[in-house]
Write a protein that holds these residues in place. Sequence first.
Motif, short mmCIF file in Angstrom:
data_model
loop_
_atom_site.label_atom_id
_atom_site.label_comp_id
_atom_site.label_asym_id
_atom_site.label_seq_id
_atom_site.Cartn_x
_atom_site.Cartn_y
_atom_site.Cartn_z
N ALA A 206 0.83 -1.21 0.00
CA ALA A 206 0.00 0.00 0.00
C ALA A 206 0.86 1.25 0.00
O ALA A 206 0.56 2.24 -0.68
CB ALA A 206 -0.93 -0.01 1.21
N ILE A 207 1.95 1.24 0.75
CA ILE A 207 2.86 2.39 0.80
C ILE A 207 3.62 2.53 -0.52
O ILE A 207 3.81 3.64 -1.04
CB ILE A 207 3.83 2.24 1.97
N LEU A 208 4.00 1.40 -1.10
CA LEU A 208 4.80 1.41 -2.31
C LEU A 208 4.01 1.88 -3.52
O LEU A 208 4.47 2.72 -4.31
CB LEU A 208 5.36 0.00 -2.56
N ASP A 209 2.77 1.38 -3.68
CA ASP A 209 2.00 1.65 -4.90
C ASP A 209 0.71 2.43 -4.67
O ASP A 209 0.19 3.05 -5.60
CB ASP A 209 1.65 0.33 -5.60
N GLY A 210 0.18 2.37 -3.46
CA GLY A 210 -1.02 3.15 -3.14
C GLY A 210 -2.27 2.74 -3.87
O GLY A 210 -3.19 3.55 -4.03
N GLU A 211 -2.37 1.49 -4.32
CA GLU A 211 -3.56 1.04 -5.05
C GLU A 211 -4.72 0.85 -4.08
O GLU A 211 -4.55 0.38 -2.96
CB GLU A 211 -3.27 -0.26 -5.79
N GLU A 212 -5.90 1.19 -4.54
CA GLU A 212 -7.08 1.12 -3.69
C GLU A 212 -7.35 -0.30 -3.22
O GLU A 212 -7.76 -0.52 -2.07
CB GLU A 212 -8.30 1.67 -4.42
N ARG A 213 -7.12 -1.28 -4.08
CA ARG A 213 -7.39 -2.67 -3.68
C ARG A 213 -6.45 -3.10 -2.55
O ARG A 213 -6.81 -3.92 -1.71
CB ARG A 213 -7.25 -3.60 -4.88
N ASP A 214 -5.22 -2.55 -2.53
CA ASP A 214 -4.30 -2.85 -1.44
C ASP A 214 -4.76 -2.21 -0.14
O ASP A 214 -4.63 -2.80 0.94
CB ASP A 214 -2.89 -2.37 -1.79
N ILE A 215 -5.27 -1.00 -0.24
CA ILE A 215 -5.78 -0.31 0.95
C ILE A 215 -6.94 -1.10 1.55
O ILE A 215 -7.02 -1.30 2.78
CB ILE A 215 -6.22 1.12 0.60
N GLN A 216 -7.84 -1.56 0.70
CA GLN A 216 -8.99 -2.31 1.18
C GLN A 216 -8.57 -3.62 1.84
O GLN A 216 -9.08 -4.00 2.90
CB GLN A 216 -9.95 -2.59 0.03
N LYS A 217 -7.64 -4.32 1.21
CA LYS A 217 -7.14 -5.56 1.79
C LYS A 217 -6.45 -5.28 3.12
O LYS A 217 -6.62 -6.01 4.11
CB LYS A 217 -6.15 -6.23 0.82
N LEU A 218 -5.67 -4.21 3.16
CA LEU A 218 -4.95 -3.85 4.38
C LEU A 218 -5.92 -3.52 5.50
O LEU A 218 -5.69 -3.90 6.66
CB LEU A 218 -4.03 -2.67 4.11
N GLU A 219 -7.01 -2.84 5.21
CA GLU A 219 -8.00 -2.52 6.24
C GLU A 219 -8.56 -3.79 6.88
O GLU A 219 -8.71 -3.87 8.10
CB GLU A 219 -9.13 -1.68 5.65
N ASP A 220 -8.86 -4.78 6.05
CA ASP A 220 -9.36 -6.05 6.59
C ASP A 220 -8.32 -6.70 7.50
O ASP A 220 -8.66 -7.25 8.55
CB ASP A 220 -9.72 -7.01 5.44
N ILE A 221 -7.06 -6.64 7.09
CA ILE A 221 -5.99 -7.24 7.88
C ILE A 221 -5.84 -6.50 9.21
O ILE A 221 -5.70 -7.12 10.28
CB ILE A 221 -4.68 -7.22 7.09
N LEU A 222 -5.84 -5.17 9.16
CA LEU A 222 -5.71 -4.38 10.38
C LEU A 222 -6.84 -4.68 11.36
O LEU A 222 -6.61 -4.84 12.57
CB LEU A 222 -5.70 -2.89 10.04
N GLU A 223 -8.05 -4.79 10.85
CA GLU A 223 -9.19 -5.12 11.71
C GLU A 223 -9.01 -6.50 12.32
O GLU A 223 -9.32 -6.73 13.50
CB GLU A 223 -10.49 -5.05 10.91
#
Length: 602
Positions: A66-83
């Motif tokens: 997410a930091i490297l490319d900032g793609e929205e799909r990575d942000i969404q996946k990351l949110e699920d992981i953080l939760e």
Amino acid sequence: MLRELERYYEDYCESIRQEAEKLRAEEMPEPTEDLFAIYENTGNRLIYEDVYFERRKFLAVFGLKAILDGEERDIQKLEDILEGICAEECWALPAHVNRMTDENWRTYVDLFAAETAQTLAEIASLLGGRLSQETVRTVEQEVMRRVLAPFSASRPPYSHWEYGASNWCAVCGGSVGSAAMYMLKDRPEELTAILERICHALETYYLKSFAEDGACLEGLGYFTYGMTYFAGFAGQLYEFTKGRRDLFRSEKLARIAAFQAKCYFPSGRTVSFADGSADERFRVGLTCYLAMKYPEAQIPPMERAAGLDGDNCYRWMGLYRNLTWTKEYIDFLGGQGVRAEEEADAGKGNAEREAGGEENAGKKADGKEAAAGKTVLPDAQWIICRSANGAGMAAKGGHNGEPHNHNDVGSFFYINGEDFLLTDLGCGEYTREYFSEKRYEHLCCRSLGHNVPLIDGREQLAGEEYGCGRFDAQGPDSTLVSFAGAYANPELKSLTRRLDWDEAEGTLRVEDRFQVTEQLRSIRENLVTCWKPEIQGNTLRIQGPHSGCVVTIEGPEVKADCIRQDFSDHGGHHREVWLIQWEVPGTGKAGDLSARFTVRAV
């Protein structure tokens, strides 16, 4: 070096992208109650930890992506992981909590709870504008509840690690301090109190865990582990305070920063004393960061650089800084005009090869490779020797109460190229027993698993009082170690080991001299190898996958026994180990005895 680092950085970024694609369609495994209880019921750590660290892999990979490319799909996946991480019942490992006696076990701050807090706090800070407010709020609440609040509310020391002279102090303290700088900006009094405690712990206790010569007695891997969190926190603190608080001003840190490269042999294998490893890989980000601050911090061979999967715990602090610190060092080198120098050196090397032939390339005028030589760490009582033909050896004195201690005073190992032929086994499998009173029942921790004698069938004893009486490695070729005190046997009046190293040929000659009473009935030499030797009289041949050695026992013919043992390494893999033992002639009489043998590379 600049070109190698640029390639490493490009490959590292690509590995993040590839790993994210592999994991994108997968779900994180669940850390169930049954898995958590396995350690409590059996002492096995690996089963639960495999699941725990796989979840940290998801967190690290998608945080980096997410930091490297900032793609929205990575942000969404990351949110699920953080939760998902925030929903875990406990961030600490089962091995570090006691559910029967501690009602607050769910919020105990161990290494991994602290690391998790730092990871979540940093990711939320770096990507706060892209993550949903709900996810950021959840992260902030859980980091506070599980880590920052318990630490802040405690009286120092919070736990053994706050005033502990070990990697725990740096990892836990550095993580707590880093998370606090991210999460407590609007609570300056609380933040200041936490930072003062962390700085005091690191400067007073963590740095004292290193020998004065910079050696990390816990093992090379623990140098990397602790220093990653120390440097990460110290660098963040320097920026946060605009340079007013600088933990890097310690003179000792220059010697500590130089330690890592000293532990590498030309083949890339590493010194494995204590809970170390013969196959350690270095973290490029940390190494680059130290190299920018200290000229003494050299970069080991880049083929030994750890990539994304170089840390099976997937610790964010180091993995993220493989991006930032490596890029910073690349820019630093580029600004110094290093590329032009490298291109000139490459041209010079090509000219030398054309003039003198390939066989002379990379050698000094005297025909010896630049890697040959010795390194002495006098305070740690280590010596590390390298030869012109790729062989090497290391020996140690010390005592048997060192951090992550093994009963190995006076031990040595012998390496030829990539193969540890007379070995130091390094770190074993971490179980409940490994850190209990049964530690020295494990072959890798007891002196039976090291290249030291048995005295009347007895091994060395554990404890700081059992150690080396003299360690002298200042001569050009010889090292002397006096270590009868490691055995505490009244019938053994003295034991002196002399190690003569031939730098040109990679030959090691060992002479053990014993002064004994007539009551001492047996002295057995004991050598350890991972390959079954061929024994013919006083000649022992050991062949590894790539190279071998011949051990020649001097003097009258002896009967050398070959004893098979099992060893469970740090990854839980069972390996065969062979002990070569023979009786030193002449016991049963008072006076001086000696045993001599030579190790030669083949």
